[in-house]
Write an enzyme that holds these catalytic residues in place. Structure first.
Site, PDB file in Angstrom:
ATOM      1  N   SER A 113      20.438  -3.949-106.960  1.00 32.62           N
ATOM      2  CA  SER A 113      20.810  -5.093-106.209  1.00 32.62           C
ATOM      3  C   SER A 113      21.248  -4.841-104.470  1.00 32.62           C
ATOM      4  O   SER A 113      20.755  -5.516-103.735  1.00 32.62           O
ATOM      5  CB  SER A 113      21.993  -5.846-106.726  1.00 32.62           C
ATOM      6  OG  SER A 113      21.602  -6.498-107.814  1.00 32.62           O
ATOM      7  N   HIS A 174      30.531  -6.939-103.400  1.00 34.67           N
ATOM      8  CA  HIS A 174      29.547  -6.492-104.484  1.00 34.67           C
ATOM      9  C   HIS A 174      28.231  -6.292-103.536  1.00 34.67           C
ATOM     10  O   HIS A 174      27.893  -6.994-102.609  1.00 34.67           O
ATOM     11  CB  HIS A 174      29.428  -7.377-105.715  1.00 34.67           C
ATOM     12  CG  HIS A 174      29.318  -6.653-106.967  1.00 34.67           C
ATOM     13  ND1 HIS A 174      28.021  -7.073-107.713  1.00 34.67           N
ATOM     14  CD2 HIS A 174      29.779  -5.699-107.669  1.00 34.67           C
ATOM     15  CE1 HIS A 174      28.190  -6.141-108.894  1.00 34.67           C
ATOM     16  NE2 HIS A 174      29.065  -5.524-108.745  1.00 34.67           N
ATOM     17  N   THR A 176      25.070  -7.596-103.655  1.00 35.48           N
ATOM     18  CA  THR A 176      24.378  -8.758-103.086  1.00 35.48           C
ATOM     19  C   THR A 176      24.805  -9.537-101.948  1.00 35.48           C
ATOM     20  O   THR A 176      24.373  -9.428-100.918  1.00 35.48           O
ATOM     21  CB  THR A 176      23.984  -9.628-104.178  1.00 35.48           C
ATOM     22  OG1 THR A 176      23.113  -9.002-105.053  1.00 35.48           O
ATOM     23  CG2 THR A 176      23.146 -10.882-103.542  1.00 35.48           C
ATOM     24  N   PHE A 302      39.002 -16.102-105.201  1.00 31.67           N
ATOM     25  CA  PHE A 302      39.178 -16.843-106.328  1.00 31.67           C
ATOM     26  C   PHE A 302      39.656 -15.834-107.593  1.00 31.67           C
ATOM     27  O   PHE A 302      40.101 -16.626-108.451  1.00 31.67           O
ATOM     28  CB  PHE A 302      38.309 -18.018-106.635  1.00 31.67           C
ATOM     29  CG  PHE A 302      38.176 -18.930-105.679  1.00 31.67           C
ATOM     30  CD1 PHE A 302      38.865 -19.941-105.210  1.00 31.67           C
ATOM     31  CD2 PHE A 302      36.835 -18.779-104.808  1.00 31.67           C
ATOM     32  CE1 PHE A 302      38.783 -20.771-104.153  1.00 31.67           C
ATOM     33  CE2 PHE A 302      36.615 -19.763-103.997  1.00 31.67           C
ATOM     34  CZ  PHE A 302      37.766 -20.723-103.382  1.00 31.67           C
ATOM     35  N   HIS A 393      16.168  -9.016-109.023  1.00 35.81           N
ATOM     36  CA  HIS A 393      15.670  -8.136-109.898  1.00 35.81           C
ATOM     37  C   HIS A 393      15.680  -9.012-111.320  1.00 35.81           C
ATOM     38  O   HIS A 393      16.218 -10.026-111.386  1.00 35.81           O
ATOM     39  CB  HIS A 393      16.045  -6.849-110.105  1.00 35.81           C
ATOM     40  CG  HIS A 393      17.333  -6.761-110.432  1.00 35.81           C
ATOM     41  ND1 HIS A 393      18.116  -7.255-111.425  1.00 35.81           N
ATOM     42  CD2 HIS A 393      18.604  -6.613-109.670  1.00 35.81           C
ATOM     43  CE1 HIS A 393      19.381  -7.298-111.537  1.00 35.81           C
ATOM     44  NE2 HIS A 393      19.788  -6.924-110.411  1.00 35.81           N
TER      45      HIS A 393
END
Length: 527
Positions: A113, A174, A176, A302, A393
């Site tokens: 990613s 993360h 992305t 969150f 992907h």
């Protein structure tokens, strides 16, 4: 007497030229729902007359959402509504324009990613595992970052004066979401505790730090610009912003010490001091209280780590908004800027469901993602907003066997003309959905957290499923090759588009073309 309606090619041509071509169709064909529905699709496409320039762009990324995931999710959607399932569409599959996208990284046939999202954000492909830098980077080597940074669509939107937002159901640090704002020699450098000492000494900063200091970092990179920073950030990953000290635990902390940072910094506090008019929220109540007409910016974290799977969201201690709720809230804040906005929305847990070998969770999160796309379409002007829906992907996720029409997509294969599950050469039933590799079969009953499977050893190969409910939320499909988690796959994924500039989404394209579609619509790069 049966009508002989077949005509020679010359007769058909003559009938067409004389305006009588419709008469060659037998009534049962012309009035078939299959025929008329297909014709209506063509007529809808003929009515599309897009402009090329947009005021707003929303990029939706279903992490790991390959074509087989879309197919299975659309069937599940229909079956959840009491229909056969195969005939339906996900909302974005009815967008007027689509393309296939090649996902490989510069150094990898099957991508990750970090490389794929960097391609979509920057317009060029790069290596596995690196963020916001080109292919000349050496992964893990801080010294190779300088001079190889790329500018992203989100950064260009900021420079142009647009409002910007980043949403993810994964950790906001993360790969992305990070590829929209960060530059890192390693996707795993989410906070300072994840970095090697030599990288820290050399001056590289962690991804969480880069998010909080996005505004000053961007202004330092380009002299003479004045930006106001990302207006909306929502996702998980609180642990990367808090010091490793239980005194800083949030009300819904799961770990005894929630924070991971070893530099004693509380980045959530730093953000609040930096943006006194900003709103920091950690739960559903705080989210619900946001007034979108008066709120200037939002920082929502969150969960300690990733946000919950959609199926498990109701079990969250403090409550979490859905990806659709976050999307609608973000749009209603961002559209206060008359110049327009750029928003990226990722459904990161589709990918995690697949890695855990849980089709149930992957598909349930895909349907939650679809609801977010629908919310975006319904809360924007289609004449001024380009919406792009794609994946980074795919996964080694298969739809196989010869199940009859309407067979439960999460169920065992029942062949056409039968009411009993089909059996394989080993005399055992098998499911329509499966994985080539991963942890393999587990029957965890009503468990809604797919990650519970990681407490078990790999259990690949065949299992007698005769008395197992494969449609249950805790069922994990069989796999062939034992691995610690299921892997990505390398085939093309899809891109669906609507709005100004969407007519350019066609054919088979490289993944970095996504950036150029955004740029074309918003004129981010001046020629």
């Amino acid at each position: 007497m049966k009508l002989n309606w077949k005509l020679t090619a010359s007769a058909v041509a003559m009938a067409v030229s004389s305006g009588l071509h419709a008469d060659v169709l037998p009534t049962h064909q012309a009035e078939s729902a299959w025929f008329t529905d297909a014709q209506s699709k063509i007529e809808q496409k003929l009515e599309v007359n897009n402009k090329f320039k947009a005021k707003n762009v929303i990029l939706f990324v279903g992490d790991g959402m390959g074509v087989s995931t879309l197919t299975a999710a659309r069937i599940l959607k229909g079956q959840n509504a009491g229909e056969l399932g195969e005939e339906g569409y996900l909302t974005f599959e009815e967008f007027p324009h689509s393309a296939l996208v090649k996902t490989y990284n510069v150094d990898a046939q099957t991508p990750d990613s970090a490389g794929t999202m960097t391609a979509m954000m920057s317009g060029l492909k790069t290596d596995v595992g690196v963020i916001g830098v080109d292919e000349d980077i050496e992964r893990g080597n801080c010294a190779t970052v300088a001079g190889n940074e790329v500018v992203t669509a989100l950064e260009l939107a900021e420079i142009k004066g647009l409002s910007t937002g980043v949403i993810s159901t994964a950790r906001i640090t993360h790969a992305t979401p990070a590829a929209t704002y960060a530059k890192s020699a390693d996707r795993n450098w989410e906070d300072v505790s994840d970095m090697p000492e030599d990288a820290i000494t050399a001056g590289c900063t962690d991804i969480a730090d880069q998010l909080v200091n996005f505004e000053s970092n961007l202004e330092a990179r380009f002299s003479g610009i004045d930006v106001d920073g990302i207006e909306v950030v929502m996702g998980g990953g609180r642990r990367h912003f808090l010091p490793k000290d239980e005194a800083f635990n949030s009300a819904d902390a799961v770990s005894s010490v929630e924070g991971d940072r070893t530099d004693d910094r509380d980045l959530t506090s730093e953000w609040q001091q930096m943006y006194e008019n900003g709103v920091y929220v950690i739960d559903q109540a705080g989210f619900d209280a946001i007034d979108t007409e008066t709120t200037e910016r939002v920082f929502g974290l969150f969960n300690e780590s990733h946000m919950q799977y959609e199926a498990d969201r109701a079990n969250d201690i403090a409550g979490e908004p859905s990806v659709a709720e976050m999307t609608e809230k973000a749009i209603n804040i961002l559209d206060n800027n008359d110049k327009g906005f750029f928003l990226m929305v990722e459904s990161g847990r589709i990918d995690h469901g697949h890695h855990a070998g849980s089709a149930y969770n992957a598909l349930t999160d895909t349907l939650a993602f679809e609801a977010a796309v629908k919310a975006a379409y319904e809360n924007t002007n289609p004449e001024e907003t380009l919406i792009l829906v794609t994946a980074d992907h795919s996964h080694v996720f298969t739809i196989a066997g010869y199940p009859k029409r309407g067979n439960p997509i999460l169920g065992k294969v029942v062949n056409v003309g039968s009411d009993e599950p089909a059996t394989a050469a080993d005399d055992m039933p098998y499911t329509t959905l499966g994985y080539t590799n991963g942890l393999g079969h587990q029957n965890l009953g009503t468990e809604t957290d797919a990650d519970a499977v990681y407490a078990y050893d790999a259990n690949t190969g065949r299992v007698d499923l005769t008395n197992i409910d494969t449609t249950a939320s805790g069922y994990h499909q069989e796999a062939l090759i034992p691995l610690g988690s299921e892997t990505h796959a390398g085939e093309d994924i899809s891109l669906h588009a609507t709005g100004p500039g969407s007519q350019l989404v066609q054919g088979v394209v490289e993944q970095n073309v996504v950036f150029h579609l955004i740029n074309q619509a918003l004129d981010l790069v001046e020629e």
